[in-house]
Design a protein around this motif. Structure first.
Motif, PDB file in Angstrom:
ATOM      1  N   MET A 244       0.845  -1.172   0.000  1.00  0.00           N
ATOM      2  CA  MET A 244       0.000   0.000   0.000  1.00  0.00           C
ATOM      3  C   MET A 244       0.893   1.239   0.000  1.00  0.00           C
ATOM      4  O   MET A 244       1.945   1.255   0.633  1.00  0.00           O
ATOM      5  CB  MET A 244      -0.897  -0.033   1.233  1.00  0.00           C
ATOM      6  CG  MET A 244      -1.821   1.120   1.351  1.00  0.00           C
ATOM      7  SD  MET A 244      -3.067   0.792   2.598  1.00  0.00           S
ATOM      8  CE  MET A 244      -4.303   1.871   2.010  1.00  0.00           C
TER       9      MET A 244
ATOM     10  N   GLU B 255       6.067   2.739  -0.301  1.00  0.00           N
ATOM     11  CA  GLU B 255       5.270   1.526  -0.501  1.00  0.00           C
ATOM     12  C   GLU B 255       5.591   0.563   0.640  1.00  0.00           C
ATOM     13  O   GLU B 255       6.741   0.152   0.809  1.00  0.00           O
ATOM     14  CB  GLU B 255       5.618   0.896  -1.852  1.00  0.00           C
ATOM     15  CG  GLU B 255       4.873  -0.369  -2.159  1.00  0.00           C
ATOM     16  CD  GLU B 255       3.457  -0.112  -2.644  1.00  0.00           C
ATOM     17  OE1 GLU B 255       2.589  -0.965  -2.408  1.00  0.00           O
ATOM     18  OE2 GLU B 255       3.220   0.932  -3.246  1.00  0.00           O
TER      19      GLU B 255
ATOM     20  N   GLN C 148       0.290  -3.573   3.943  1.00  0.00           N
ATOM     21  CA  GLN C 148      -0.813  -3.240   4.845  1.00  0.00           C
ATOM     22  C   GLN C 148      -0.660  -4.075   6.118  1.00  0.00           C
ATOM     23  O   GLN C 148      -0.588  -5.288   6.057  1.00  0.00           O
ATOM     24  CB  GLN C 148      -2.145  -3.564   4.162  1.00  0.00           C
ATOM     25  CG  GLN C 148      -3.353  -3.352   5.024  1.00  0.00           C
ATOM     26  CD  GLN C 148      -3.751  -1.889   5.116  1.00  0.00           C
ATOM     27  OE1 GLN C 148      -3.442  -1.128   4.225  1.00  0.00           O
ATOM     28  NE2 GLN C 148      -4.422  -1.534   6.170  1.00  0.00           N
TER      29      GLN C 148
END
Length: 68
Positions: free
Chosen positions: A1, A32, A35
């Motif tokens: 994410m 980046e 999650q």
């Protein structure tokens, strides 16, 4: 994410107690990271490590904050 973060860059060779505001560079970048399972977002240490990889050797991100 992807996470958008704002931070200051502490130059190489400058300690966290030895800098003047004029020594710092204000930046915004996107990192980046996976999650996290807890749903709260990445740990700030993981964000700092990702940002440090993007900076010149010895420079460190400080006062990191999430944007958005």
């Amino acid at each position: 994410m992807e996470y958008r973060v704002g931070y200051w860059v502490l130059p190489a060779g400058v300690g966290p107690d030895d800098y003047e505001t004029a020594d710092l560079e204000r930046r915004e970048d996107t990192v980046e990271l996976p999650q996290p399972d807890d749903g709260y977002g990445p740990h700030i240490r993981d964000v700092e490590d990702a940002l440090a990889d993007m900076l010149p050797t010895g420079a460190r991100p400080i006062s990191v904050r999430f944007i958005d």
